[in-house]
Design a protein around this motif. Structure first.
Motif, PDB file in Angstrom:
ATOM      1  N   ARG A 190     -50.428  16.611 129.799  1.00  0.00           N
ATOM      2  CA  ARG A 190     -50.195  16.905 128.381  1.00  0.00           C
ATOM      3  C   ARG A 190     -50.340  18.412 128.173  1.00  0.00           C
ATOM      4  N   GLN A 234     -47.440  20.777 126.930  1.00  0.00           N
ATOM      5  CA  GLN A 234     -47.480  21.232 125.548  1.00  0.00           C
ATOM      6  C   GLN A 234     -48.279  22.514 125.315  1.00  0.00           C
ATOM      7  N   SER A 250     -47.323   9.667 128.653  1.00  0.00           N
ATOM      8  CA  SER A 250     -46.293   8.925 127.916  1.00  0.00           C
ATOM      9  C   SER A 250     -46.115   9.440 126.494  1.00  0.00           C
ATOM     10  N   ARG A 251     -47.211   9.703 125.790  1.00  0.00           N
ATOM     11  CA  ARG A 251     -47.063  10.123 124.402  1.00  0.00           C
ATOM     12  C   ARG A 251     -47.131  11.629 124.201  1.00  0.00           C
ATOM     13  N   GLY A 252     -47.501  12.338 125.284  1.00  0.00           N
ATOM     14  CA  GLY A 252     -47.544  13.790 125.150  1.00  0.00           C
ATOM     15  C   GLY A 252     -46.571  14.443 126.091  1.00  0.00           C
ATOM     16  N   MET A 253     -45.647  13.644 126.645  1.00  0.00           N
ATOM     17  CA  MET A 253     -44.739  14.183 127.628  1.00  0.00           C
ATOM     18  C   MET A 253     -43.479  13.328 127.731  1.00  0.00           C
ATOM     19  N   GLY A 254     -43.667  12.038 127.889  1.00  0.00           N
ATOM     20  CA  GLY A 254     -42.502  11.160 127.992  1.00  0.00           C
ATOM     21  C   GLY A 254     -42.112  10.861 129.426  1.00  0.00           C
TER      22      GLY A 254
END
Lengths: 134, 261, 329, 538, 104, 387
Positions: free
Chosen positions: D331, D335, D404-408
């Motif tokens: 993450r 980000q 998954s939720r901070g990158m995909g």
């Protein structure tokens, strides 16, 4: 401010949308609604008054007509006694349109102004001079 | 919030609403009185007797039909599939098909019968109508409330007399001379003879009766002294499809003064 | 208690307008001054709130990724739920704003004996969608009071909305939907224990206020019969800045616009600002492209670090012992 | 340390609410549900304020003199720095969509673990001191005074959130509770309030380069040990390089993979893969940590720890960086890293030396995820694989919250697993991909003293694993996160006995046919491989 | 903070009973720590403890469990028999090593 | 569960787009009818009901047929029907919606359709038909949705669904019975005026509905992961067989009664259908096709070896379905208006607009069915996902 370009564009759109009625009417004079009472029958009347007060009729004629309709069609009651004690036949054709024979200058002008489109006209065709709604 | 609290909220909202409504109520005009016209013709069971002898010529029926149709703004649509008619001409074998017989006199075979809604005592159209758009008045007349009709045409399937017409197309362009004292009908509703209730309400007899030159006798079937009852007492009268139990209120007297068929 | 308080607030507001117009005859105040003030507060307040958000930067690219990232060319990227460019972001925002995409995902977690199960739970999505869309259509419909002549689009919208031939004047379908949806949103707040637990006055009040607005509007239209032509004369005079008052309009109308004005004033200082806020939400309006393009933090600053040289100084002997290369021997 | 409750005790909770309003429900420090307080020595190492030894159980938390002013100033400061913070304080409508999405809520039934209410713990203070309505109406507007009890409550609940972002997926405005937790922890750190389990690794990582506190010789010794095992398994002696200048690629793994089971098997997987490829890479003992507990402390601390990776890449003169299987590391790489410590203009855009694939999506950070790298290899048939070596395993895959939720990163590991194994089963769809459920120990919560909380928080995930265990006989929980590998074994032993935890590259290396290897009879854990064609019991 | 009384010394322990300061350790401390773990130290225990001490002295951390097993030639179950709390919380504690941290 | 509808294969999307095109096409036609009136159809003063009502009548039967799966499963514990009960329920949902749309299309004043509710008229069979159809729609929707929701959660459905299921069984019978009463109670319409009308309706429904359901199961088996067992299909096929035999038998009873009694009114419609009346014979070819297909279908279904061959079975079921459709979906309603109240024959030929609207309504039905079945398939798939 950060992302100011996007935020300002967004805010401008917001203001345009939120104050849209003001922008579109800017500089225009609000035309007060003019209803014509200039019909032969009305001109002949001594006292120019409708079956109820004009204010009441303006706001409630549709409700009254709706009530009349059920009374006449379903109950067979045809005589309306107004609050002043006067008796009238409950009929568009045989009562209302007798005075208000100027559909386009009376009924339509107000209906158009306030954007109401009653389906009454589908059957009750107005006055002799008014022509038919296709 | 438990259920009791919730009910309290609802109740409070309701009471609040009533208070507000009451507070504002003086703003409305008092309900006015609406009554029957004192001149209105009244009966327990309106009925008709049609004296066929007065309708020897097709023009006799045409005259009545024209008067009725013009008066009520019934459109004149040529396409038989879409035509609207309240009163019209049929011959014996179609109007009284169940009475057909090989050896019927030529005279009767060629006779003209004005047919119209029978204003049945047990009207099937009223029974089947899902919205009470067609209903029977206390005086026996079966009428239509065009404002309420949804155009399902169940009444047309139910009526064994073919008395009902549906506005398949916009009737207005097909109205020749507009009677401005009477409304037209909207597209998509069923219509039929109303026995001129609007005239009865004002104390007038139906228009067909008026122009029939005595061919149509109108009156209270419930009243033994009424003209219709007098005629029925003295003449043999038939009704269309009486065996269906609908109790038609329109009687046909064949032959008038002559001996009945 | 919170519910009662909110209800009381709405009733007081309604009574204020009633007393003001019916008893004190302050038609000018309630018909002109307050509406003008309210719209000014609404627009001004809205802008101030958005600008205040705008003054804080978004230092990091913190998109919530809800689908496959852009990766190897043969792996299909979810370009909407995990966008890497502006178009994807626009689509994502359009879906969020118009169709409430995220809420559509909603599930309900239940604990059944020793198992957790996840069920479908789209009622909230449906209810809020119905509410917001009805609200939008009702707002657009009200333009008939502010535009003369009324444009065809509004006429068309209105005739569609009053498609069902019920009552006089014709019943608007959106009126029914709005009240139904608001009632649902209110009921779930008071009936579901968890939702009730998190609810505050700030949650009940707007719902009840909106219900009050809807109720006053509906009463005016269907029950008391407000003279719409007179209303339009008033509204047109307002929007053309030549305000005139009218005494022929019923009190219910003044209650209606006073409640609307209250909402307009309340709007910018409440959670209702989610209407503007959603556009600024960094987890939704950013592309997930911070590995592709450097994302800049405007207040990035130097920090104290423990440099390699310090590390080597400390562990040089140990590193040498295990044969690790060294900068300084 | 608190005794571990029995399963049915842990499952007694219901999703209901207490009788008292949440503002009137004081926080209860229940042993087993919170971590020890941060030690003075660890805070001192990184120069954090108010370093002192304290315990959450103490009545007096030894807050600094003007703690209230510090917090309010802090809020004001972070508001001006983070739009997310201000926005998320303002726009929540409390629709409740997030409420039952939090694994801690699902596992504890504590309403303050509903993300909306956890945010309200902060929001109520924001309202009180920063909004007119809160100042005027106080509690009617949902505001409350800042007291020591509030601070205690913050500490309890902001260290009872794993920043997994699951709530953010369901929130109609994208409100991310992780952002609020991050701000909450930043504020608490202003008062020297952290947990021992976070501050310790932070201090370790700052000085020694990794959370575990392995000095260079310890790393080398561990690697040596792994190399021995690899030789036993494959017959090949491999030779990884450390701190080598001029290598093409710097490889950074989470330190857990260098230290403890089952992470070391994943590390052996990396080493075997690189050996087979003949990759020109090096690892660093200085930047020997991919993870970053600083992120669970404050933004600044995270940046300080993260800086080592680029600094080391620059010092060693590599072309690009390859990152191992780690959750929050990614993450941050995705980000934050470039924003903090970039631009990495001293590196080149990553190109796989084996396939020539250009990693377009890492153009700026110059850091590639190992599953992206390996998936690309497999796609281009660069690896000889024998998936039947994993036939005794029935595998399910846990998406890490962060990737998954901070990158995909969703498909790459699945692609790899499907190529190296024959038996792969997905958990229910509400529990995977962007809806994945946290292990319950993320963001620095995988201490021993809060085991009850971890078991509760991990229950939803375990519940989903149990589902596939019951339906498909799953016996392996694959993942790409060192924290998963650290926390899942105890979680699985407790809730779903019989499920082992493996990194994806352990599976890869098991299936990988290396040049010149002996016939394998052992897997990476040195357990005998079942005979070919023999399937495990279902 | 908990304290450990060893003879006339008062030593600081952390919440889990580990020595706060590793330098405080000596054999006497080990015996007292062992009593907190309800372990009677035998030669077998001492083999492990000495191994851990030596490893820690050289590497600054506790060894990987796997390495410890290999180097001491013990099975995991044997370690648990000797130190019921396990290699980390039992053996390391008595040997005066700090708790392991991080993603482990 | 709704989200399942959004993700599918290319074939799924193509099918959806195809249906949408037909729907738009039909909707355009409907707008034309809405604006110009029902004169645009082939209906007339004499034949006042046409394709809309006849399709409505037929689809009520399809809707009612869900009970043929539910009865064996719930009342007789016929386990093989377990997986397909929900298909029957969702077929009923789609069919009832289609029914309602046909009614709406047939209305002269569709904007007033709520008048049926606003002015409830218990003496009208149509009012009751509205009630039972609406009730049946809700029952099936609630039962199907709840069961599917429980499936998705991997738990057993709540107990009240079972109660609703038991209510739904007689309810299914009621919808078709009440629909039969729409016709059977009218004086002067001799073709309809028969006590066996409801029986005929149910028999043809229980033939045509399950026939369609089997065909749908076979399609699902071919294109999706939803595999209906052979046993279930065979059991259902047996039901179709006997229902169709009953249907034909009931029809023959009508023929006997009419012709042995020699009452002209009762004979006229049958004559019109099979040999023509007064030179009007539009429906003759359809009815003979129906007769042939009915016997063909029964013949193929009766022989077990042929029934077990799923290719032959498909043909037989299609024959039964088409026969039932021609009989009820065309002949029954139209012939009721022949001859008219004046012993004249007016023939009815649907207009192209009317056909387009009918197609559009069916497309909506298929769209709803597709969406519902898609959810079923996706939920069932999820519980057996294997990569």
């Amino acid at each position: 401010m950060y992302n100011s370009r996007k935020i300002i564009i967004g805010l401008v759109i917001f203001v345009l949308v939120a104050a849209f009625p003001f922008f579109i009417n800017v500089g225009k004079t609000a035309q007060p609604l003019q209803l014509s009472l200039n019909t032969p029958t009305i001109n002949q009347l001594e006292k120019k008054e409708c079956i109820e007060s004009a204010d009441y009729m303006r706001a409630n004629h549709m409700r009254m007509l709706n009530e009349w309709r059920d009374q006449v069609v379903r109950e067979g009651n045809t005589v309306y006694t107004s609050s002043s004690g006067q008796k009238y036949e409950m009929s568009l054709e045989n009562n209302c349109f007798q005075c208000h024979s100027n559909k386009s200058n009376f009924c339509d002008s107000c209906h158009t102004y306030s954007q109401v489109d009653p389906y009454c006209w589908d059957c009750h065709n107005g006055t002799k001079g008014a022509g038919l709604k296709q | 919030m438990n259920r009791r609290d919730f009910l309290k909220v609802i109740a409070a909202a309701g009471i609040g609403g009533i208070v507000v409504m009451e507070g504002l109520d003086d703003f409305r005009v008092e309900a006015a009185e609406m009554n029957k016209d004192s001149n209105a013709l009244q009966a327990k069971h309106w009925g008709m007797v049609i004296d066929i002898s007065k309708f020897q010529k097709p023009e006799d029926i045409q005259r009545v039909a024209n008067a009725c149709h013009q008066y009520h703004n019934v459109p004149d649509i040529k396409d038989p599939k879409h035509e609207v008619k309240w009163i019209w001409k049929e011959d014996f074998e179609h109007a009284f098909a169940e009475m057909e017989s090989k050896y019927l006199s030529e005279k009767i075979k060629t006779m003209n019968f004005p047919v119209l809604c029978n204003h049945c005592e047990e009207p099937m159209c009223v029974r089947v109508c899902p919205t009470k758009a067609t209903f029977k008045r206390p005086d026996g007349i079966v009428v239509m409330d065009y404002h309420r009709c949804i155009g399902c045409r169940y009444c047309m399937a139910g009526c064994p007399y073919g008395a009902r017409s549906f506005n398949f197309i916009d009737p207005r362009p097909h109205i020749g001379m507009m009677n401005h004292d009477y409304p037209t009908r909207a597209i998509g509703v069923v219509e039929k003879c109303t026995m001129c209730v609007e005239r009865l309400n004002k104390g007038l007899k139906p228009i067909c009766v008026e122009v029939s030159r005595g061919g149509i006798i109108f009156g209270d079937l419930n009243d033994p002294n009424s003209e219709v009852r007098k005629v029925l007492r003295s003449n043999f009268a038939i009704r269309r499809k009486a065996e269906l139990g609908t109790g038609p209120s329109v009687y046909y007297v064949i032959g008038g003064d002559e001996e009945g068929a | 208690m919170k519910v009662w308080f909110s209800l009381l607030a709405v009733i007081i507001l309604a009574l204020t307008a009633w007393v003001g117009v019916e008893i004190l005859h302050l038609n000018t105040l309630f018909g002109i001054i307050i509406p003008y003030t309210a719209i000014a507060v609404f627009i001004g307040g809205f802008i101030i709130r958005v600008v205040r958000w705008g003054k804080s930067p978004v230092p990091f690219c913190i998109t919530t990724t809800c689908g496959q990232q852009q990766s190897l060319p043969w792996i299909k990227q979810n370009k909407i739920e995990n966008p890497t460019n502006t178009w994807g972001v626009i689509w994502r925002m359009v879906l969020e704003v118009t169709l409430f995409r995220s809420l559509f995902r909603n599930t309900k977690t239940e604990k059944i004996e020793d198992k957790l199960v996840f069920g479908s739970a789209q009622w909230l999505w449906f209810g809020s969608l119905v509410f917001h869309w009805s609200m939008l259509i009702i707002l657009l419909r009200h333009l008939r009071f502010f535009l003369n002549p009324v444009p065809g689009l509004i006429i068309g919208l209105e005739s569609l909305d009053s498609f069902l031939q019920i009552g006089v004047p014709l019943l608007y379908i959106t009126d029914v939907l709005l009240v139904a949806a608001l009632t649902y949103l209110f009921l779930r707040r008071v009936m579901i224990p968890n939702i009730k637990y998190i609810s505050q006055i700030a949650d009940y009040f707007p719902v009840l206020l909106l219900l009050g607005i809807a109720a006053s509007g509906i009463l005016g239209r269907y029950v008391y019969g407000v003279d719409v032509a007179a209303v339009k004369e008033l509204t047109m005079s307002l929007v053309s800045f030549k305000p005139t008052t009218s005494t022929t309009i019923g009190t219910i109308f003044y209650i209606h616009i006073f409640l609307v004005s209250s909402l307009a004033v309340y709007f910018p200082c409440s959670k209702l600002m989610h209407a503007g806020g959603i556009f600024l939400s960094p987890t939704r309006n950013l592309a997930n492209n911070s590995r592709i393009e450097r994302y800049i933090n405007p207040w990035n600053y130097e920090v104290e670090k423990h440099h390699y040289s310090e590390y080597e100084d400390e562990f040089r002997d140990k590193m040498r012992k295990v044969g690790l290369p060294l900068e300084k021997e | 340390m608190a005794k571990l409750p029995k399963k049915d005790e842990l499952l007694q909770h219901k999703f209901d609410v207490p009788k008292t309003d949440w503002m009137d429900t004081p926080v209860e420090f229940k042993p087993g549900t919170y971590c020890y307080g941060a030690k003075a020595k660890n805070l001192e190492i990184v120069n954090f304020p108010n370093a002192r030894d304290w315990s959450p159980e103490d009545e007096d938390w030894k807050l600094p003199e003007d703690w209230k002013g510090t917090i309010i100033e802090g809020i004001s400061d972070y508001m001006s720095k983070y739009r997310s913070f201000r926005l998320f304080m303002d726009v929540c409508v409390r629709c409740g969509a997030c409420a039952d999405k939090c694994h801690f809520y699902m596992g504890t039934g504590d309403p303050k673990n509903m993300p909306v209410l956890r945010a309200e713990l902060m929001r109520s203070i924001y309202k009180r001191y920063f909004t007119t309505s809160g100042k005027v109406f106080g509690r009617l507007a949902g505001a409350r005074d800042l007291t020591e009890d509030v601070i205690k409550e913050w500490w309890y609940y902001f260290f009872q959130c794993t920043e997994c972002r699951r709530c953010s997926v369901f929130c109609p405005y994208g409100i991310d509770q992780a952002e609020i937790t991050i701000m909450g922890r930043e504020l608490l750190n202003l008062l020297g309030l952290n947990t021992d389990w976070i501050s310790g690794p932070v201090a370790n990582c700052y000085i020694k380069g990794n959370h575990v506190g392995m000095e260079p010789q310890a790393i080398m010794s561990n690697i040596e040990f792994m190399i021995d095992d690899i030789e036993t398994i494959t017959g090949k002696r491999i030779n990884p390089s450390f701190n080598r200048k001029g290598a093409e690629i710097l490889f950074v793994a989470p330190s857990g993979d260098l230290f403890a089971e089952p992470g070391i098997f994943t590390c052996m997987g990396y080493l075997m893969l690189f050996e087979q490829l003949g990759l020109d890479y090096t690892m660093s003992t200085y930047a020997s940590e991919g993870g970053n507990f600083g992120f669970f402390t404050s933004n600044e601390m995270a940046k300080r720890l993260n800086a080592k990776i680029y600094a080391e890449a620059k010092r060693l003169g590599v072309k690009w960086i390859l990152g191992g299987e780690c959750g929050h590391m990614w993450r941050l790489v995705n980000q934050y890293m470039d924003t903090w410590n970039g631009p990495a203009d001293f590196l080149e855009e990553p190109i796989s030396p084996i396939t020539g694939t250009k990693f377009e999506n890492a153009k700026s950070t110059k850091m590639v995820h190992i599953t992206e790298f390996t998936a690309d290899l497999i796609y281009h048939n660069k690896l000889k694989l024998d998936p039947s070596r994993n036939d005794h395993l029935r595998i399910t895959y846990h998406d890490s919250c962060n990737t998954s939720r901070g990158m995909g990163l969703l498909e790459e590991p699945r692609y790899i697993i499907n190529k190296v194994c024959n038996n792969f089963f997905e958990m229910p769809e509400e529990t995977i991909r962007e809806k994945t459920l946290c292990c319950g120990s993320g963001s620095g919560l995988n201490a021993g003293e809060n085991m009850e909380l971890r078991l509760r928080g991990g229950f939803p995930r375990a519940n989903a694993v149990k589902y596939v265990q019951e339906n498909h006989g799953v016996n392996v929980l694959a993942n790409i996160c060192a924290l998963d590998r650290a926390s899942f074994p105890s979680l699985m032993d407790y809730w779903v006995p019989g499920v082992e935890v493996m990194g994806v590259h352990e599976l890869v290396a098991n299936a990988l046919v290396m040049d010149g290897e002996i016939e394998r009879t052992l897997d990476l854990r040195c357990e005998p491989l079942p005979e070919k064609g023999v399937k495990s019991d279902v | 903070m908990a304290e450990l009384k060893v003879g006339d010394r008062i030593l600081l322990l952390d919440e889990d009973g580990f020595l706060d300061n590793a330098a405080d350790w000596d054999e006497e401390v080990a015996h007292v720590l062992a009593t907190t773990e309800e372990v009677e130290l035998t030669q077998e225990h001492w083999d492990i403890i000495n191994y851990l001490r030596e490893y820690y002295a050289e590497f600054g951390v506790a060894p990987m469990v796997r390495k410890m097993l290999k180097d001491t030639g013990k099975k995991q179950s044997e370690i648990y028999t000797l130190f019921p709390s396990g290699p980390g919380k039992g053996a390391c504690k008595i040997a005066g090593l700090p708790k392991p941290t991080g993603c482990v | 569960m709704l989200e399942k509808v959004l993700y599918g294969s290319k074939r799924y999307y193509t099918w959806i787009v195809f249906l949408m095109i037909i729907i738009i096409f039909g909707f355009t036609a409907y707008l034309e009818q809405f604006n110009t009136g029902l004169g645009i159809t082939g209906m007339s003063r004499d034949v006042t009901w046409g394709l809309y009502i006849s399709q409505f009548t037929f689809m009520v039967g399809v809707a009612a047929s869900a009970v043929m799966v539910a009865i064996p499963y719930y009342l007789h514990d016929h386990k093989t029907f377990g997986p397909i009960v929900i298909l029957g329920e969702f077929l009923a949902v789609a069919a009832v919606i289609v029914c309602m749309l046909f009614i709406l299309c047939d209305m002269g004043q569709p904007t007033r359709f709520l008048n049926i509710v606003l002015h409830p008229t218990p003496n009208s069979v149509m009012f009751w038909d509205m009630c039972v159809l609406l009730g049946y729609l809700l029952l099936n929707l609630i039962i199907g949705w709840t069961i599917l929701g429980a499936d998705k959660k991997g738990i057993s459905a709540p107990h009240w669904t079972k109660v609703l299921t038991y209510i739904a069984i007689p309810w299914a019978v009621s919808i078709h019975t009440v629909t039969a009463f729409l016709y059977a109670g009218l004086p002067g319409r001799y073709y309809w005026l028969t006590a066996i009308m409801a029986g005929r309706f149910l028999a043809s429904a229980f033939a045509a509905g399950p026939a369609l359901l089997i065909i749908l199961c076979l399609i699902l088996r071919k294109y999706t992961s939803f595999k209906t067992s052979k046993e279930a299909i065979q059991s259902l096929a047996v039901i179709v067989t006997y229902a169709m035999i009953a249907n034909v038998f009931f029809f023959l009873l009508e023929v006997f009664t009419a012709f042995y009694s020699n009452i002209p009114g009762h004979m006229a419609a049958l004559q019109y259908l099979f040999v023509g009346l007064n030179g009007h014979n539009n429906l003759v070819p359809f009815m003979w096709t129906a007769a042939i297909l009915a016997f063909l279908g029964i013949g193929l279904l009766l022989v077990p070896s042929m029934r077990r061959n799923e290719k032959v079975l498909t043909i037989a079921l299609a024959a039964v379905f088409i026969a039932a459709w021609l009989d009820k979906g065309i002949g029954l309603v139209l012939a009721g208006f022949v001859p008219n109240s004046f012993e004249r024959v007016t023939e009815y030929i649907p207009s192209s607009t009317e056909l387009a609207i009918v197609l559009g309504v069916y497309a909506i039905g298929f769209l709803i069915l597709t969406i519902l079945y898609k959810m079923v398939v996706a939920v069932r798939e999820q519980s057996m996902v294997e990569h």
